[in-house]
Design a protein around this motif. Sequence first.
Motif: not given
Lengths: 647, 481
Positions: B262-275
């Motif tokens: 869940v941490a990974l999902i949050r970071l990747l999609y919520w935080g780093l989505g555009p990248a």
Amino acid sequence: METLLWALLLVPLAGAVVNVLLGRRLPRQVAGWLASGAVALAFLIGVMATLRLLALPAEERAYVTPTLYTWALAGRFEVPVSLLFDQLAAVMVLVVTGVGFLIHVYSVGYMAHEPADYDFRRYFVYLNLFVFSMLLLVLGSNFVLLYAGWELVGLCSYLLISFWYTEPQNAAAGRKAFVVNRVGDFAFALGIFLIWSAFGSVVYADVFEAVGGVAPATLTAITLLLFVGCTGKSAQLPLYVWLPDAMAGPTPVSALIHAATMVTAGVYLIARASALFAAATSTSAIVAWVGVLTALFAATIAIVQVDIKRVLAYSTISQLGYMFLGVGVGAYTAAIFHLVTHAFFKALLFLGAGSVMHAVEHGAHHAGEHVDPQDMRQMGGLWERARWTGITFLVGAAALAGLPLTSGFFSKDEILAGAFLEGHVLLYGVGLLTAFLTATYSFRQFFLVFAGEPRSEAARHAAESPRVMLVPLAVLAVLALGAGLVLGWPPEHGIIHTWLEPAFAVAREGTKAEGGAGLSPMTLLLISSVVALAGAGLAYGAYVRKAVDPAALSVRFRPLYVLLWNRYYVDELYALLFVRPFFGLARFLADVVDKLVIDGAVNGVATVTAGAHALARRLQAGYVRVYALSMVLGALLVLGYLVYWGR
Amino acid sequence: MERFLAQNWTVIQPALFLVFTGLIVLLVDLWLKEEEREWLAYFSLVGFGGAGVIVVRQWLAVRGLETPITGFGGMMVLDTLGLLFQMLFFLVGFLAVLLAPGYLTRRRLQRGEFYALLLFSTAGMSLLAGAQDLIMLFLGIEVLSIPLYILAGFARPRLDSEEASLKYFLLGAFATGFLLYGTALLYGATGTTAFEALRASEAAAAPRENVMFMAGIALLLVGLGFKISMAPFHQWTPDVYEGAPTPVTAFMVAATKAGGMVALIRLLYWGLGPADDVWRPLLGVLAAVTMTWGNVGALLQRNVKRMLAYSSIAHAGYLLIGVLSGGVGFVAVLVYLLIYALTNLGAFGVILLLEDGEREALDIESYRGLARFHPGAALLMSVFLLSLAGFPPTAGFFGKFLLFTAGISAGLTWLVVVAVLNSVLSVFYYARVIVKMYMQEPVETPAFSRSWLVAGALAVAAVGVVLLGLYPTVVVRLITA
């Protein structure tokens, strides 16, 4: 109809469950008859369902039950749990439950000597479970249910192969079957994923309707993947290696699972997906070639084997090859026809072999001699001693050889004719050569076992098997003898043709036979008869008349003989190519890379003896630092990729 | 004080509830005699149950909302994804507690801290589930990890347990360093730690222009990769899972992985989505390496816990497919984690019951002929192993199916091919245990401990595994609703 179909599916499962729950309290014979009764009931239900189907007009004979519930619902992905009953399913159901019932009955006698009640019951639980799984495979209305059944029959098969697991090689045989089949199943699973992504559905009806709208390359990929799955389950080149070893299981199991039903699942799959395969012509060509080469390959091996069951195992592989030749050239009806007759005569032969082994074991017991009851070199002269087994075995051998008017004759000829009339003369030629070899090895087997003088004390004292085993033999013999004439005469217009043709209507469009090189079906029939008789005659000359000496031949052609005797060294080749490198890699990764020393035991011993001091030392000197180092290296890779190469 | 009260406390309500339960456990522990400490387990069950009720209620309230509720200045969010993950954590915690009391009593390890630490660790996961800020992410990871360092060494003075604890701690601290450094770099590159601002930042729009940003992503991936045992940061896993007390291992296998995901999902999609074109190919390769390494490593293991540890590495690889697929993939990840958690808790439950004196009977040889003497346990173990192998019609098959179809619809066909090939390979080592149990004569039958609590956990796991296999639609509907 809906209730009928669900009942059909669930009755064998109920048999297994009852035997698990109540088995302990029932006398063992009751457990056996209970299991047989469940399959008999399933057979009757199958007959009723088929009659209902028969009452419908030919083009409406495909009944899909309402969806019981929908399995999996994510995005667009849906798998309705429902059953499909059409002409093809009906044929399969009747074969599975009919032959299955006879084999259950036979098993009651065959397994009677099993010392432990527990094992006796276990056997019938597995067997009932198998029938249930096979029915699921056949009746499912979509590829996922078929896959579920496919895996479950596999599971039952492995359990039954290693049934006598106290012998290590039996357990190994089960494992081999399991692993080899997974290779095929892997491709099958990928095929289903691909079907889903190409068609957006896994339901047969939806998929077959939309064949035209899918790119040919995709179709080829899908069908090839499905076919790789078939080569695993139906023991074709190059994945056939598990089937000969599977003979380690009880003989009735070999008859039911490894001859009559489960191994034909691949043929069923292609017949079921005939709309896909007919549209993917290159795959169909591959199917036909793999089939016919497997047929030839296995027949050459069968001709030198001395183990009564191994001959039959290789013959099964060979006959399955014929069926794949049939579906490959578009002769779907002929392939299913051969599937049916093969189920009869091969089950008969296996049960007959079981009866022979039973007889020889009895003789060995009587004579106080220790012989391998499967070694045909120790047999001979059993015709006098086990007459009923002999007669029925002869019928089976004749049908396998394709002697005129037996069931195998009609179905095999029809496949060959199909290949010829579609213009595949080369395929036809190889098939014909194989037919000759088939006749030779099947009569070689018959003569080695039954003709001449006994070659051991055990064979001399052999005695006929009990009636509970002979009755199924007799029934199967009648079927093996007469089924061809009843179902398949006249050629192309028999009962089985009018019944099955509508099921393959889509696939057959535009591929109607054009009459190859100007030979009529009747001429082809005649050629097949001559070839079969010639093969049988050769065996007669060699093993009864002794006009040709097989031993001398094996010396003269020694390299070829050694190659065949060692089954082309395929097992050894696979061990060299796949098994050893893999274990090497596993050992390297787990022991060297991850651990640097052999883990587990050594580790534990060291800790217990050396105490806290050692712990501290190891932490300082050992793994933690290595692990950290590898983390740093990994981090550098990730960092390097993103910062440097990634840009 | 005003600011303190003005925070939207509901967003961390479940975590708070768990922490308070943990504190009470610690307090009550002082008054209890050793043989009475089992009550702490029951009390912890109430804690997990209560937290479960809270999230279910929140979930019912949040379900229909257009914009999710946020709290603590946007550092936490209350959305269905986070709440569903929390339900999973609490279920796992509940079942893990069921496994513990008998085991602890037998080994004279019955200490109150055990349950408190379990509760604290779960609170950390609960924070992770809603994290919307790098600081919150870091906080959640640490709250999750520190109790686990101690729990891994809980079987003190057993040396392998202490060794596991120390190794885990040292390497975990090392990984934390990466995590923190990555956070700092991202802050340096964008001037913010909030996911929303991160997402909108210039750096995220054109990540390749900004070395610091890229390096930050890399280091964060390393740190999180360690937590979910992604290769090549997985080496600690077999050692720690083997050494830790079995209930702790069960909890770690089932829950920590979910927390990391869940941490990974949050970071990747919520935080780093555009990248995403930056991290997507990288994670794809790492997923393939992870599942292959895990499966190949498991092939020859003789210790059952170690084998399952390698298997958990492989499953992390499968799960990454779902993470990479996004959208439907999250549903697949969630369902897969649920199935995976139930299956592993069940398998470890059986392992735990197979008691052999001081240690569990962990060598694969001690499973020989189990079916003869403990047919029930052998059957359960077989079901769990078949589910792990993805054999139909068990839940594992359905889970894999869901993950792989999500992967295919996201265009990750090559990765799915690798995964299916891997799951073929995995059958080999799972089946080996089944073969041992059913097809070999027993050498000696290990003693078998009985416990109602463990039996209850096994029943839940087994029913779940079978039911989710036959009728998974219910869960999927609930999740996608």
